[in-house]
Design a protein around this motif. Structure first.
Motif, PDB file in Angstrom:
ATOM      1  N   PRO A 269       7.426   4.730 -17.003  1.00  0.00           N
ATOM      2  CA  PRO A 269       7.057   4.332 -18.298  1.00  0.00           C
ATOM      3  C   PRO A 269       5.477   3.466 -18.375  1.00  0.00           C
ATOM      4  O   PRO A 269       4.494   3.464 -18.933  1.00  0.00           O
ATOM      5  N   VAL A 270       5.626   2.613 -17.296  1.00  0.00           N
ATOM      6  CA  VAL A 270       4.466   1.520 -16.665  1.00  0.00           C
ATOM      7  C   VAL A 270       3.953   1.644 -15.692  1.00  0.00           C
ATOM      8  O   VAL A 270       3.730   0.913 -14.564  1.00  0.00           O
ATOM      9  N   ALA A 271       4.247   3.173 -15.132  1.00  0.00           N
ATOM     10  CA  ALA A 271       4.008   3.788 -13.375  1.00  0.00           C
ATOM     11  C   ALA A 271       2.519   2.776 -13.638  1.00  0.00           C
ATOM     12  O   ALA A 271       2.291   2.331 -12.032  1.00  0.00           O
ATOM     13  N   VAL A 272       1.027   2.888 -14.117  1.00  0.00           N
ATOM     14  CA  VAL A 272       0.001   2.382 -13.432  1.00  0.00           C
ATOM     15  C   VAL A 272      -0.114   1.107 -13.466  1.00  0.00           C
ATOM     16  O   VAL A 272      -0.192   0.489 -12.580  1.00  0.00           O
ATOM     17  N   LEU A 273       0.602   0.369 -14.185  1.00  0.00           N
ATOM     18  CA  LEU A 273       0.872  -0.980 -13.979  1.00  0.00           C
ATOM     19  C   LEU A 273       1.219  -1.623 -13.405  1.00  0.00           C
ATOM     20  O   LEU A 273       1.310  -2.925 -12.226  1.00  0.00           O
TER      21      LEU A 273
ATOM     22  N   VAL B 118      -5.053   5.071  -1.807  1.00  0.00           N
ATOM     23  CA  VAL B 118      -4.450   4.720  -3.229  1.00  0.00           C
ATOM     24  C   VAL B 118      -5.002   4.789  -4.537  1.00  0.00           C
ATOM     25  O   VAL B 118      -4.876   5.628  -4.912  1.00  0.00           O
ATOM     26  N   VAL B 119      -6.273   4.456  -4.072  1.00  0.00           N
ATOM     27  CA  VAL B 119      -7.127   4.020  -5.084  1.00  0.00           C
ATOM     28  C   VAL B 119      -7.836   5.516  -5.183  1.00  0.00           C
ATOM     29  O   VAL B 119      -8.251   5.867  -7.024  1.00  0.00           O
TER      30      VAL B 119
ATOM     31  N   ALA C  64       0.766  -0.946   0.078  1.00  0.00           N
ATOM     32  CA  ALA C  64       0.314  -0.141   0.217  1.00  0.00           C
ATOM     33  C   ALA C  64       1.262   1.097   0.346  1.00  0.00           C
ATOM     34  O   ALA C  64       0.575   2.255  -1.029  1.00  0.00           O
ATOM     35  N   PHE C  65       1.414   0.956   0.645  1.00  0.00           N
ATOM     36  CA  PHE C  65       2.888   2.521   0.685  1.00  0.00           C
ATOM     37  C   PHE C  65       4.015   2.655  -0.590  1.00  0.00           C
ATOM     38  O   PHE C  65       3.619   3.626  -1.508  1.00  0.00           O
ATOM     39  N   MET C  66       3.861   1.431  -0.580  1.00  0.00           N
ATOM     40  CA  MET C  66       4.655   0.808  -2.143  1.00  0.00           C
ATOM     41  C   MET C  66       4.611   1.552  -3.386  1.00  0.00           C
ATOM     42  O   MET C  66       5.080   2.563  -4.096  1.00  0.00           O
ATOM     43  N   ALA C  67       2.922   2.003  -3.781  1.00  0.00           N
ATOM     44  CA  ALA C  67       2.242   2.455  -4.649  1.00  0.00           C
ATOM     45  C   ALA C  67       2.197   4.201  -4.418  1.00  0.00           C
ATOM     46  O   ALA C  67       2.254   4.251  -6.434  1.00  0.00           O
ATOM     47  N   PHE C  68       2.497   4.633  -3.634  1.00  0.00           N
ATOM     48  CA  PHE C  68       2.917   6.447  -3.947  1.00  0.00           C
ATOM     49  C   PHE C  68       3.554   6.373  -4.445  1.00  0.00           C
ATOM     50  O   PHE C  68       3.947   7.897  -4.691  1.00  0.00           O
ATOM     51  N   ALA C  69       4.499   5.665  -4.683  1.00  0.00           N
ATOM     52  CA  ALA C  69       6.267   6.225  -5.354  1.00  0.00           C
ATOM     53  C   ALA C  69       6.209   6.795  -6.668  1.00  0.00           C
ATOM     54  O   ALA C  69       6.370   7.228  -6.983  1.00  0.00           O
TER      55      ALA C  69
ATOM     56  N   ALA D 118       0.679  -4.344 -10.337  1.00  0.00           N
ATOM     57  CA  ALA D 118       0.990  -5.545 -10.341  1.00  0.00           C
ATOM     58  C   ALA D 118       1.551  -5.182  -8.217  1.00  0.00           C
ATOM     59  O   ALA D 118       1.173  -6.243  -7.637  1.00  0.00           O
ATOM     60  N   VAL D 119       1.725  -3.856  -8.123  1.00  0.00           N
ATOM     61  CA  VAL D 119       2.513  -3.738  -5.812  1.00  0.00           C
ATOM     62  C   VAL D 119       0.346  -4.098  -5.500  1.00  0.00           C
ATOM     63  O   VAL D 119       0.249  -5.304  -4.475  1.00  0.00           O
ATOM     64  N   ALA D 120      -0.558  -3.586  -5.882  1.00  0.00           N
ATOM     65  CA  ALA D 120      -1.447  -3.871  -5.226  1.00  0.00           C
ATOM     66  C   ALA D 120      -1.851  -6.085  -5.457  1.00  0.00           C
ATOM     67  O   ALA D 120      -2.567  -6.121  -4.646  1.00  0.00           O
ATOM     68  N   SER D 121      -1.612  -5.994  -6.350  1.00  0.00           N
ATOM     69  CA  SER D 121      -2.111  -7.334  -6.688  1.00  0.00           C
ATOM     70  C   SER D 121      -1.409  -8.597  -5.216  1.00  0.00           C
ATOM     71  O   SER D 121      -1.528  -9.497  -4.533  1.00  0.00           O
TER      72      SER D 121
END
Length: 444
Positions: A124-128, A258-259, A96-101, A132-135
């Motif tokens: 270049p693939v930040a949304v992906l 995050v979401v 959850a914290f990593m997604a904020f990067a 991935a992190v959320a999964s």
């Protein structure tokens, strides 16, 4: 002012470390504020007071609850797999914290004389990367349910995994339309592409699908089936206490932020100011002001989370899965095909009016075909229920046949509850009723 992604990876080490610490502090403070905000808003909806004694207007109540959790006894159940049992809350919290990067908080600003973006980094693939992190975070919930060695937490973990699979597909398909319009998967470039028009206006169906999917992804009401206390005691974290339970609590609220931040970035222009403000103020998107617009948009989404929790009842599990597989995913596929068709026709040089006419005609044709299909196709579900009702009457249904009570199936009825005669007291002053000849006064 330059809005596109540029200059990432050139910051000095201490500035990168400072931004990482500030992001962590922002997540923790947002969690404390969101808990207080939720309790106050729900109290307002239910005509209650909510927290008000600990700190000004109860603002420190969330902090007091966190300290209380830390001081509680940490219990580990005997049947648990101890290593996995301890690691599971960490696995749920860290992603959850990593997604904020890669979340952009604002444009380029000056910090201690150094020009830098209000964003830790971009890809270049930040949304992906966020997907991935959320999964990975879902593994914490599944492992927590499995490692507890208890039935109800295991059921909660399994529900959560099925929920993630169902709604992450629809969420990913809603992102694809944004990628087609922006031409990039970089979060900062997606924000820059919305400088004229937000994608919530250009892609309203994708926006609605994402909002529904993000509520399902975060296990929030009315989609909080993994934590259904009426069915699973407390869900996947039933056997957790003290700091381990606090980590699950922290992960849930950070995931909400995050979401909400991702919805703001992809559909509401990110940190860009809304149109009425930009029309009268040229400096609304420069300096530190964009962080304020980002914060207000995120708070609006968190209010929607709270609003839904305070007003909607929990879905049944079959209804919840039906929405994900039979509504959101087919709708996302059809909408994505329409968006791709429009973009291809625009690239070929067709006029806007002709494209709208063709697309509207195709949508109307699909609706007419679906109505016609429903009219001529027999309702097999109704026929099956009718056959089941004829085959299994109320006299054949025993709710306790399996050793525990179960509800009746469609077409079945519960047997009548036997009622015993209740002897009502005689009114004061009324003559006493005569006893039968075979009973004495003591037996009465």
């Amino acid at each position: 002012m330059q809005l596109a992604a540029a200059g990432f990876g050139t910051d000095v080490w201490w500035l990168i470390l400072l931004k990482a610490v500030l992001i962590f502090a922002f997540c923790v403070v947002m969690t404390l504020f969101a808990i207080w905000w939720e309790r106050k808003v729900v109290a307002w909806m239910q005509m209650r007071i909510g927290p008000k004694y600990t700190g000004p207007q109860g603002l420190l109540q969330s902090l007091a609850d966190g300290v209380k959790l830390a001081l509680k006894e940490d219990i580990t159940v005997k049947g648990a797999d101890k290593a996995v049992y301890i690691i599971a809350p960490i696995v749920a919290m860290v992603p959850a914290f990593m997604a904020f990067a890669v979340i952009p908080f604002g444009p380029e600003v000056s910090i201690f004389g150094h020009r830098t973006h209000l964003q830790l980094t971009d890809l270049p693939v930040a949304v992906l990367y966020i997907l991935a992190v959320a999964s990975v975070g879902i593994y914490g919930i599944v492992l927590a349910g499995w490692s507890s060695g208890s039935t109800y937490p295991l059921l909660g973990g399994l529900r959560s995994s099925a929920q993630m699979i169902s709604y992450e597909i629809a969420m990913g398909l809603s992102f694809a339309a944004v990628f087609l319009y922006s031409g990039s998967m970089s979060t900062s470039e997606i924000v820059a592409a919305q400088q004229d028009t937000w994608y919530a206006i250009l892609l309203p169906v994708s926006f609605i699908i994402y909002v529904v999917a993000m509520i399902g992804e975060t296990n929030r009401a009315p989609f909080d089936l993994p934590e259904a206390e009426g069915e699973l005691v407390g869900g996947f974290h039933t056997e957790y206490s003290s700091l381990k339970f606090a980590l699950f609590f922290l992960a849930e609220y950070v995931n909400m932020v995050v979401v909400s931040s991702l919805a703001t970035t992809l559909f509401l222009g990110g940190y860009l100011a809304p149109w009425p403000i930009t029309a009268v103020w040229d400096g609304a998107n420069s300096g530190w002001w964009p962080f304020l617009w980002y914060f207000l948009k995120v708070q609006a989404f968190i209010f929607v989370f709270i609003w839904l929790r305070g007003t909607l009842p929990r879905f049944r599990y079959d209804q919840f899965m039906k929405i994900g597989w039979k509504v959101l995913i087919p709708l996302s596929l059809v909408w994505l095909m329409l968006v791709a068709t429009v973009r291809a026709l625009k690239n070929e040089g067709y006029e806007q009016s002709r494209i709208v006419l063709w697309v509207a005609g195709g949508v109307v044709a699909l609706l007419l075909l679906s109505i016609l299909w429903d009219a001529v196709t027999p309702n097999k579900d109704a026929e099956a229920e009718e056959a089941a009702a004829k085959a299994a009457g109320p006299e054949t249904f025993d709710p306790m046949a399996g050793g525990f009570p179960v509800p009746p199936m469609p077409g079945q009825q519960l047997p009548p509850v036997p009622r015993r005669n209740v002897r009502r007291p005689e009114p004061v002053g009324a003559p006493a009723a005569e006893l039968p000849a075979d009973r004495t006064e003591g037996e009465a």
